[in-house]
Design an enzyme around this catalytic site. Structure first.
Site, short mmCIF file in Angstrom:
data_model
loop_
_atom_site.label_atom_id
_atom_site.label_comp_id
_atom_site.label_asym_id
_atom_site.label_seq_id
_atom_site.Cartn_x
_atom_site.Cartn_y
_atom_site.Cartn_z
N GLY A 1 13.76 -51.16 21.43
CA GLY A 1 15.21 -51.34 21.59
C GLY A 1 15.38 -52.20 23.04
N ASN B 1 17.74 -42.17 16.34
CA ASN B 1 16.98 -43.40 15.85
C ASN B 1 17.00 -42.94 14.26
OD1 ASN B 1 13.41 -44.06 15.83
ND2 ASN B 1 15.10 -45.47 15.27
N GLY B 2 17.44 -44.25 13.57
CA GLY B 2 17.34 -44.14 12.06
C GLY B 2 18.69 -44.79 11.72
N TYR C 1 3.36 -52.23 12.65
CA TYR C 1 3.84 -53.01 13.31
C TYR C 1 4.78 -52.45 14.58
CZ TYR C 1 7.14 -56.48 15.55
OH TYR C 1 7.85 -57.31 16.26
N CYS D 1 15.92 -48.13 17.64
CA CYS D 1 16.24 -47.40 18.60
C CYS D 1 15.00 -46.55 19.10
CB CYS D 1 17.23 -46.44 18.53
SG CYS D 1 18.86 -47.15 17.97
#
Ligand code: SF4
Length: 478
Positions: free
Chosen positions: A46, A122-123, A263, A20
Site C-alpha cells: 500500500g 488488511n482485507g 504476486y 493494505c
C-alpha cells in the site's frame, strides 16, 4: 480495508493491487521506530497513505501521513513530533485517484465506553454495507465509507453487549470476507485473522518486544525472528510477557489468497510456512513442463516475471537472459489520455537490450496478465528490437472473475482471458503463442490443496457468499 478503484499506471497499474499492510508492536522500547521500519518494509502492500496509533501512557495518539512511509513520516521524525509510547499499531493503505483522502487512512480510532479502540485492517468485509446499515439503525455514527470503520464500531458494540471474548467471537462470526487485523484497546494489543485465513499475518519477536506484521520479511528487517503465523480464526493477546491465544473461531475450510504467493507478497516472505520465492520459481518450472515452447531465450517481464522466468529456464533448459531494462527512476504515471502517451510511458520505463533480442525466438515470462495491454506494448518493443518470434508464458492460471476480498480487480471487462482462447489472446496482443499455467500446476507449486486456497478470481467460485456476484449473475441471465 475495502479496495479502491484501479491504478492506471501503464506498467505497474496493469497488475492487481493489494490494499493494505498491518503491523503491531508491544515492547520495552519506543513503538514508533519499529512500526515505521515495518511499514517501510511492507510498502509494496500500500503506497497511498500510512498511519500509526500509539498508546502514550494515558490515551492512544494517531498520526496519519500521505504518500510513501519514508516521505510522509520524515518531517515528523525530523521535528520529533512522532507519537511516543511503547505499544502501537500501524497501517499502509493502497488507494488511487479520487480516494487519496487521508480520512480513509488507517488505523481507525473510536472512543467507546469500553475504552479507546484502534484498528488497522488488511482485507475486505464483503457484508460491510449490511452491517453498517444495522449499526446506523442503532444510532451509531459513521464518518467514512470504509469497512474498517464498520469493523471498529461492530467490535465496540459487541464487546459492550456481550463482554470481551464473546463480543469478539460474535463480531468474527458476523463479519464475512477477509480480515487480518492489528487492534489496540487502550494499552492492550491484539492480532486477529479471519477464520478462512485469506490474508497473511505473522507474530514474532525482536530483542525489545513482540511484533505482529502482514509479512515475515518485516520481522527480518527489524532483526527479529518470526515465531509463527497467526492461525486462521485466531485472536492473540500481546503484552509484556509475549503473546497467547485468547480465542479460536473454527472453520472447516481455509481460503488463503493464492495471489499472495503468485504476486503480492515479497519474495523474501514466508506465508503459512511456504517460502514465496521458492513457490514462484516452482511456478516457472511447472509452466515449462505444462507449456513447453521452442525458443532461443527466456526473458522475464521485469520485475514481476523474474523468478518465474528463472524457473522456466531451468525447467526448459533454454537460457535465461535479461532482455528488457526497467528504468526504476521514471516517474509514476497515472491516467494518460491518449494511446500515444501510454505507449511513450512504457517505452520510457522499458528499453530492450538489442543484442539479447535481435534475431531470436523469445519466450516472454510474466507472473500474471490482467488486461494484456502492457504485454501487447512489450511485444511491440521486442519485435521492433528484432525478435523473430515472441511466445508468452504466464506463470499463473487465467484470471476471469473479480476479487471481493481486498484486491482491486472488480470488473470483468478488464480480464483479457475471459471468454477468449489462447489463440485469440495471442492474436489480440500480437504474440506468436500464449499459454497459462493450470490450476493444478498452481496448487502443486504452492503445495496446498484447492480446498485450502481461495481461487475465486480464477474460477468464479468464491469461498464465501458474495451478494454482488449473485446480482451480477442474475443481471447477466436477464
Ligand atoms: S479472489 Fe483471487 S485475488 Fe481475491 S482473495 Fe481470492 S485468490 Fe486472492
Amino acid at each position: 480495508m475495502a479496495s479502491p478503484p484501479q491504478n492506471l499506471d501503464p506498467i505497474d497499474g496493469q497488475k492487481p493491487s493489494e490494499s493494505c499492510a498491518v503491523v503491531g508492536f508491544h515492547g520495552r522500547s519506543q513503538a514508533f521506530p519499529v512500526l515505521y521500519s515495518a511499514l517501510r518494509t511492507l510498502q509494496h502492500r500500500g503506497q497511498e497513505n500510512s498511519g500509526v496509533a500509539i498508546f502514550d501512557g494515558e490515551k492512544i495518539e494517531l498520526l496519519k501521513v500521505d504518500g510513501h512511509v519514508y516521505e510522509g513520516f520524515r518531517p515528523h521524525i525530523e521535528k520529533n513530533t512522532t507519537p511516543k509510547g511503547t505499544i502501537g499499531i500501524g497501517h499502509n493503505r493502497y488507494s488511487t485517484a479520487g480516494l487519496k483522502n487521508i480520512t480513509g487512512a488507517g488505523p481507525f480510532l473510536v472512543n467507546t465506553s469500553s475504552g479507546q479502540i484502534a484498528v488497522a485492517h488488511n482485507g475486505e468485509i464483503t457484508n460491510y454495507k449490511e452491517i453498517r446499515e444495522n449499526l446506523k439503525g442503532m444510532g451509531m455514527p459513521f464518518f467514512t465509507t470504509t469497512d474498517t470503520e464498520v469493523v471498529v464500531n461492530l467490535i465496540s458494540k459487541e464487546i459492550k453487549e456481550r463482554g470481551f471474548i464473546n463480543g469478539l467471537r460474535n463480531s468474527m462470526n458476523v463479519m464475512r470476507g477477509s480480515y487480518s487485523i492489528t487492534m489496540m484497546i487502550d494499552n492492550k494489543l491484539y492480532a486477529i485473522r479471519d477464520p478462512l485465513g485469506f490474508k497473511p499475518l505473522v507474530v514474532g519477536k525482536t530483542g525489545d518486544g513482540t511484533v505482529v506484521a502482514s509479512e515475515s520479511s518485516a520481522m527480518d528487517v527489524l532483526g527479529g525472528e518470526t515465531i509463527r503465523d497467526v492461525e486462521p480464526g485466531e485472536v492473540l493477546e500481546i503484552d509484556e510477557n509475549g503473546f497467547r491465544t485468547i480465542l479460536k473461531v473454527p472453520s472447516e475450510k481455509k481460503a488463503h489468497c493464492m495471489f499472495e504467493w503468485v504476486y503480492f507478497a515479497r519474495p523474501d516472505s514466508v506465508i503459512d510456512n511456504i517460502e514465496v520465492y521458492k513457490t514462484r520459481y516452482s511456478l516457472g518450472m511447472e509452466l515449462a513442463k505444462e507449456a513447453p515452447c521452442v525458443g532461443d531465450v527466456v526473458i522475464p517481464v521485469p520485475d514481476s516475471g523474474r523468478t518465474q522466468a528463472s524457473g522456466y529456464s531451468e525447467g526448459s533448459g533454454i537460457p535465461y537472459e535479461e532482455g528488457l531494462f526497467k528504468n526504476r527512476y521514471s516517474e509514476r504515471t497515472f491516467i494518460m489520455p491518449s494511446q500515444a502517451e501510454r505507449d511513450d510511458a512504457v517505452r520510457i520505463k522499458l528499453n530492450p537490450i538489442r543484442s539479447v533480442i535481435n534475431g531470436k525466438r523469445i519466450i516472454l515470462v510474466d507472473d500474471t496478465i490482467i488486461r494484456g495491454t502492457t504485454t501487447k506494448r512489450i511485444i511491440g518493443i521486442l519485435r521492433k528490437a528484432g525478435a523473430t518470434e515472441v511466445h508468452v508464458r504466464v506463470a499463473s492460471p487465467r484470471i476471469i472473475a473479480p476479487c471481493y476480498f481486498g484486491i482491486d480487480m472488480k470488473t470483468r471487462d478488464q480480464f483479457i482471458a475471459l471468454r477468449r482462447t489462447d489463440q485469440e489472446i495471442a492474436s489480440e496482443i500480437g504474440a506468436d503463442s500464449v499459454a497459462y499455467l493450470s490450476i493444478e500446476g498452481l496448487t502443486k507449486s504452492i503445495g496446498k490443496s484447492e480446498k485450502d486456497l481461495c481461487l475465486g478470481c480464477l474460477t468464479g467460485k468464491y469461498p464465501v457468499k458474495i451478494t454482488d456476484e449473485i446480482e451480477y449473475v442474475q443481471k447477466t441471465l436477464e
